[in-house]
Design an enzyme around this catalytic site. Structure first.
Site, PDB file in Angstrom:
ATOM      1  N   CYS A   2      26.967 -20.720 -10.306  1.00  0.00           N
ATOM      2  CA  CYS A   2      27.882 -20.953  -9.209  1.00  0.00           C
ATOM      3  C   CYS A   2      28.675 -22.222  -9.475  1.00  0.00           C
ATOM      4  CB  CYS A   2      27.100 -21.099  -7.896  1.00  0.00           C
ATOM      5  SG  CYS A   2      25.999 -19.709  -7.527  1.00  0.00           S
ATOM      6  N   ASP A  94      16.129 -17.263  -6.375  1.00  0.00           N
ATOM      7  CA  ASP A  94      15.512 -18.499  -6.843  1.00  0.00           C
ATOM      8  C   ASP A  94      16.027 -19.710  -6.076  1.00  0.00           C
ATOM      9  OD1 ASP A  94      18.009 -18.126  -7.960  1.00  0.00           O
ATOM     10  OD2 ASP A  94      17.476 -18.847  -9.959  1.00  0.00           O
TER      11      ASP A  94
END
Length: 637
Positions: A2, A94
């Protein structure tokens, strides 16, 4: 994978959207968190848990902790198992595991992570912010601090675009970019922008920004003690550890594929993946260059080897045309790199990732770091000459170097001999540090305008490397000292930076199995003779590869992503751009470099007096960087 960014300030500019400069990193969604004095921004590339439950910023159920996260935690299932009796999880991501791991363990959770990550976690109760970067610097994190303002981002361009930031230039950093082709450690071209070092975290009470502290939570365990197991036992252990590392990194809720150059490292990663999924049809990506036969500038064509590996492993091979229009793509590359790095390899990474994304592959695994962990560069082989070089009297050594410098600049062997003998007469570790140099430091300093140049004479780029050896006082192996430098500087500040930036430019996540934490730590305990045996680099790794790959691939000459840069600069595509970017008028307007010295360097390179090709490329990269990051705020490419 990201993009993350944030602001800590008494007054956050509401008109600024930090996500605008990092949307390419996260095309699958975005979010923002605001509280008095802080803003956290996120753009999402969805890899695990594609549902809305994985969106960020993410908060704990009680609202106390907020996280924005870039990366992958490969052991997150193990970590989550220690938390399920205390917390109820809403997702399979996660990110949520790391969020509750921090809630449970605080900053001690970072030592438990095996993965690639950069993240920010904000405690809404204590109003404390923590920023962290993974152990080996796979994921980037920049931060700016001045006058009560803290900015941070996955990319430098976010900070450069923020209104009112101080863009004072760090001239020693520019020396670094010309010396190494990258800037090792914290320095960037901006005086007030730093890179958070690998294995470090920042702690900041946002109401007292002057109380910022930076702490190391991990360091490379080069301790000078080696395993006493037999070679055959260590061979078995390396085989299983590498297999485990690859298997961990195959976790994904989106399609994944592989870089496959045809070299040992990427081919072995591919073979391990095939071992993990023998019935699955895997896909590798390789570059098809215009130079399909023989060698150029010391590089060998990889394509025949990639095809051989693909046939041997029975996998699909996608051949991607290099398609390098250097004039068209030069500025775009510098923009995405964030830093004025001088290398042509990023073009090939970008082309492969663009094709992979088009084909629906959002994740790529590759062989990056195999050379840095197990040895693989020519400078490692150069260590075999050290016992002889130490016996040569300094005056004879300098004469030898001057004699070699009379040879043709076009011959790759002579270029390597010049580098090997350049430090004759110096202490051994200083000579080793100069293996990384691209330009003599005296020549480097003379390139700068006189006023600036006077301030730079005390800046010796190799001092950072030499000082770093104090962290590993018991490691006496010269090879391991070099590998420590590779893992601490060359890898995160050069290879990993361009791999991350070029892949994320098109929304692709890259993974690095050779940087599995347990695998790296195992490597530091290997006897150095099992890394480099005589002049055979990656000795034990090659023995593992013999179980999976053809001998011709395992024992082929070392090569890399190559382009005919010397031809481009002399008379080819880059020649006109060089004349424009490094014209006397352009250099005088910029006011940093001395036009006379720069043009003398160009002539010396053309005449073969020295090999300054990449340093000249670096000067052009610096000019491109200034035009995009300083002159007009930031590029809109």
């Amino acid at each position: 994978m990201c993009g993350i960014a944030g602001i800590v300030s008494a007054s956050v500019a509401s008109s600024v959207d930090l996500r605008s400069t990092i949307r390419h990193r996260g095309p699958d969604g975005e979010g923002i968190f605001n509280a008095p004095g802080i803003q956290l921004a996120h753009t999402r590339l969805a890899i695990l848990d594609l549902s809305p439950n994985g969106k960020q910023p993410m908060q704990t159920a009680d609202g106390r902790y907020v996280i924005i996260f870039n990366g992958e935690i490969y052991n997150h299932h193990d970590l989550r198992a220690t938390l399920t009796d205390r917390y109820v999880f809403r997702s399979t991501s996660d990110t949520e595991t790391l969020l509750y791991g921090f809630a449970a363990y605080g900053t001690a959770v970072f030592k438990k992570l095996n993965g690639i990550f950069a993240c920010a976690i904000f405690d809404t109760v204590t109003r404390e912010l923590v920023l962290v970067r993974d152990q080996f610097g796979v994921k980037p994190l920049y931060y700016y601090q001045k006058d009560g303002l803290l900015l941070f981002s996955s990319e430098l361009k976010t900070i450069a675009a923020y209104p009112g930031v101080d863009k004072s230039i760090d001239y020693p950093a520019l020396v670094n970019y010309l010396h190494f082709l990258y800037s090792p450690g914290m320095q960037t071209p901006f005086q007030y922008v730093s890179k958070l070092l690998p294995g470090h975290y920042i702690h900041l009470p946002i109401d007292e920004p002057q109380a910022i502290s930076i702490k190391r939570y991990y360091d490379l365990p080069f301790r000078g003690t080696y395993s006493e197991q037999s070679e055959s036992q260590l061979l078995e252990e390396l085989d299983e550890r590498l297999f485990t590392a690859v298997k961990r990194q195959l976790q994904s809720d989106v399609p994944l594929a592989f870089f496959l150059s045809g070299g040992l490292d990427s081919s072995l990663i591919m073979a391990m993946a095939k071992r993990a999924h023998p019935q699955e049809r895997l896909t590798g990506y390789t570059i098809r260059t215009a130079f399909r036969h023989g060698k150029f500038e010391g590089f060998e064509n990889d394509l025949p080897y990639a095809r051989q590996v693909a046939a041997h492993l029975n996998i699909d091979l996608v051949e991607v045309d290099a398609d390098v229009d250097i004039v068209r793509d030069f500025d775009r590359m510098i923009y995405h790199l964030d830093e004025p790095q001088a290398d042509t390899a990023p073009f090939n990474v970008l082309n492969i990732c663009r094709e992979a994304r088009k084909n629906g592959h959002t994740v790529l695994l590759g062989g990056t770091a195999g050379d840095d962990v197990f040895s693989g560069y020519r400078r490692h082989q150069a260590l075999t000459m050290e016992p002889f070089l130490n016996k040569i009297p300094p005056v004879v050594g300098r004469l030898l170097n001057r004699t070699i410098n009379l040879g043709a600049n076009d011959a790759p062997l002579l270029r390597r001999l010049r580098k090997l003998t350049a430090g004759m007469g110096q202490p051994q570790q200083e000579r080793m540090a100069d293996y990384f140099a691209r330009l003599p430091i005296a020549t480097n300093h003379k390139l700068f305008e006189r006023t600036i140049g006077h301030t730079l004479h005390d800046h010796q780029p190799r001092h950072q490397l030499l000082t770093a050896l104090e962290r590993i006082p018991n490691e006496k192996s010269l090879l391991n000292q070099l590998l420590f430098w590779e893992l601490s500087y060359f890898l995160p500040d050069h290879n990993l930076n361009y791999t991350d930036k070029m892949s994320m430019a098109v929304g692709v996540e890259t993974r690095v199995p050779f940087l599995d934490t347990e695998l790296v730590e195992f490597s530091t305990k290997l006897p150095p003779s099992l890394k480099m045996h005589g002049r055979t680099t990656k000795y034990l790794l090659r023995k593992v590869a013999e179980r999976y790959l053809p001998s011709a691939v395992i024992y082929r000459p070392k090569t890399g992503f190559g382009t005919p840069l010397r031809d481009w600069l002399r008379s080819g595509q880059l020649n006109e751009m060089l004349k424009c970017y490094l014209s006397e008028e352009s250099l005088r307007q910029r006011g940093i470099f001395d036009p006379v010295a720069v043009h003398q360097l160009i002539r010396d390179n053309q005449n073969g007096k020295l090999d300054a090709t990449y340093s000249i490329w670096g000067l052009m990269a610096i000019e491109s960087w200034f035009r995009q990051f300083v002159d007009s705020g930031h590029s809109t490419l």
